[in-house]
Design a protein around this motif. Structure first.
Motif, short mmCIF file in Angstrom:
data_model
loop_
_atom_site.label_atom_id
_atom_site.label_comp_id
_atom_site.label_asym_id
_atom_site.label_seq_id
_atom_site.Cartn_x
_atom_site.Cartn_y
_atom_site.Cartn_z
N GLU A 180 0.82 -1.14 0.03
CA GLU A 180 -0.03 -0.01 -0.05
C GLU A 180 0.94 1.35 0.13
O GLU A 180 0.55 2.38 -0.46
N LYS A 181 2.08 1.09 0.54
CA LYS A 181 2.82 2.31 0.38
C LYS A 181 3.86 2.35 -0.83
O LYS A 181 4.22 3.32 -1.36
N LEU A 182 4.14 1.33 -1.42
CA LEU A 182 4.83 1.04 -2.69
C LEU A 182 3.95 1.73 -3.59
O LEU A 182 4.24 2.60 -4.56
N ASN A 183 2.68 1.56 -3.57
CA ASN A 183 1.76 2.03 -4.50
C ASN A 183 2.25 2.11 -6.20
O ASN A 183 2.39 3.02 -6.80
N PRO A 184 2.68 0.66 -6.70
CA PRO A 184 3.04 0.60 -7.83
C PRO A 184 2.28 0.70 -9.18
O PRO A 184 1.00 0.84 -8.82
N ILE A 185 2.95 1.16 -10.06
CA ILE A 185 1.87 1.56 -11.41
C ILE A 185 1.75 0.24 -12.17
O ILE A 185 2.82 -0.48 -12.33
N SER A 186 0.80 -0.08 -12.93
CA SER A 186 0.48 -1.18 -13.85
C SER A 186 0.06 -0.54 -15.23
O SER A 186 -0.46 0.63 -15.57
N ARG A 187 0.30 -1.33 -16.22
CA ARG A 187 -0.35 -0.92 -17.60
C ARG A 187 -1.30 -1.75 -17.83
O ARG A 187 -1.48 -2.68 -17.72
N LEU A 188 -2.43 -0.96 -18.43
CA LEU A 188 -3.60 -1.60 -18.79
C LEU A 188 -3.80 -1.53 -20.45
O LEU A 188 -2.70 -1.67 -21.15
N ASP A 189 -4.91 -1.54 -21.05
CA ASP A 189 -4.82 -1.40 -22.61
C ASP A 189 -4.64 0.04 -22.97
O ASP A 189 -4.94 0.96 -22.28
N GLY A 190 -4.27 0.06 -24.30
CA GLY A 190 -3.97 1.62 -24.89
C GLY A 190 -2.86 2.32 -24.30
O GLY A 190 -1.91 1.86 -23.94
N SER A 191 -3.51 3.47 -23.94
CA SER A 191 -2.68 4.26 -23.18
C SER A 191 -2.87 4.73 -21.99
O SER A 191 -2.72 5.37 -21.11
N ASN A 192 -3.75 3.62 -21.07
CA ASN A 192 -4.30 3.34 -19.91
C ASN A 192 -3.16 2.85 -18.99
O ASN A 192 -2.77 1.92 -19.21
N PHE A 193 -3.30 3.46 -17.57
CA PHE A 193 -2.47 2.86 -16.68
C PHE A 193 -3.39 2.48 -15.44
O PHE A 193 -4.65 2.88 -15.34
N GLY A 194 -2.81 1.83 -14.66
CA GLY A 194 -3.66 1.30 -13.35
C GLY A 194 -2.67 1.31 -12.16
O GLY A 194 -1.59 1.65 -12.11
N LYS A 195 -3.46 1.17 -10.97
CA LYS A 195 -2.66 1.29 -9.55
C LYS A 195 -3.45 0.12 -8.84
O LYS A 195 -4.49 -0.49 -9.33
N SER A 196 -2.39 -0.35 -7.98
CA SER A 196 -2.81 -1.53 -7.17
C SER A 196 -3.94 -1.23 -6.16
O SER A 196 -3.86 -0.29 -5.52
N VAL A 197 -4.81 -2.15 -6.08
CA VAL A 197 -5.95 -2.13 -5.20
C VAL A 197 -6.05 -3.44 -4.50
O VAL A 197 -6.14 -4.67 -4.83
N ILE A 198 -6.19 -3.51 -3.19
CA ILE A 198 -6.09 -4.57 -2.34
C ILE A 198 -7.66 -5.14 -2.22
O ILE A 198 -8.40 -4.10 -1.72
#
Length: 206
Positions: A180-198
């Motif tokens: 929850e403190k690292l809060n990493p970035i992820s790649r989704l489709d196209g130009s979209n990004f995501g974030k970690s959700v517990i």
């Protein structure tokens, strides 16, 4: 429920990319720093990235028509790199480092990022990144398209030699990285990004 079928031997590469990149999500992002020939540091994000074992990473580089990715060229020359893991606060600058620059130009300098000396290799790490993995090239493989001599991707396996982790994201007593403190970035489709959700669910079988 009915389904649509897509034969990858019959559809365009553009549609293949849309389908596969939108299905295999989220993907972690390797923010890779490497040494250019002139000694400057190249930095670029790659989402065709995964962990294969406790110390082995894999990254694949799509091969452009006019040559190789600068990051790939540098890894092949120096046999090393740093895989940096960025948090959500670095999303905008991470995206900026995906822009194409002339070889030997440094994304680090252009984006006012800071470098730190690595412990086991010559390639510097990105100070602003929460995690830095110093890696050596273990294996590389050129993968052609099926029934063709044209290379589709260059695959590299990277062995972790050392890791640096920000103290504020690590529980030293339990020896855990605090997600929850690292809060990493992820790649989704196209130009979209995501974030970690517990999720409100714990794995029952370990």
């Amino acid at each position: 429920m009915s389904k649509l079928d897509f034969n990858f031997n019959e559809i365009t590469s553009k549609l293949q990319k849309k389908l596969s990149n939108s299905s295999v999500i989220p993907r972690p992002i390797a923010w890779i720093s490497t040494l250019n020939e002139n000694g400057t540091v190249n930095l670029a994000p790659f989402s065709y990235f995964a962990i294969l074992s406790t110390s082995l990473l894999v990254v694949s580089f799509m091969k452009p028509k006019d040559g190789h990715k600068d990051t790939y060229r540098n890894i092949m020359r120096t046999k090393e790199a740093v895989v940096n893991i960025a948090d959500l606060s670095l999303l905008e600058v991470l995206d900026e480092t995906s822009k194409s620059l002339d070889y030997n130009e440094s994304e680090v300098l252009i984006n006012n990022l800071s470098l730190e000396a690595s412990k086991t290799i010559e390639t510097p790490k990105i100070k602003e990144a929460s995690i830095n993995m110093e890696v050596l090239l273990e294996f590389d493989k050129d993968m052609p398209y099926r029934d063709s001599d044209e290379i589709e991707v260059n695959i590299v396996l990277l062995r972790i030699q050392s890791m640096s982790i920000n103290k504020d994201i690590f529980d030293e007593e339990k020896e855990y990285i605090l997600r929850e403190k690292l809060n990493p970035i992820s790649r989704l489709d196209g130009s979209n990004f995501g974030k970690s959700v517990i999720l409100d669910y714990k794995r029952k079988h370990i």
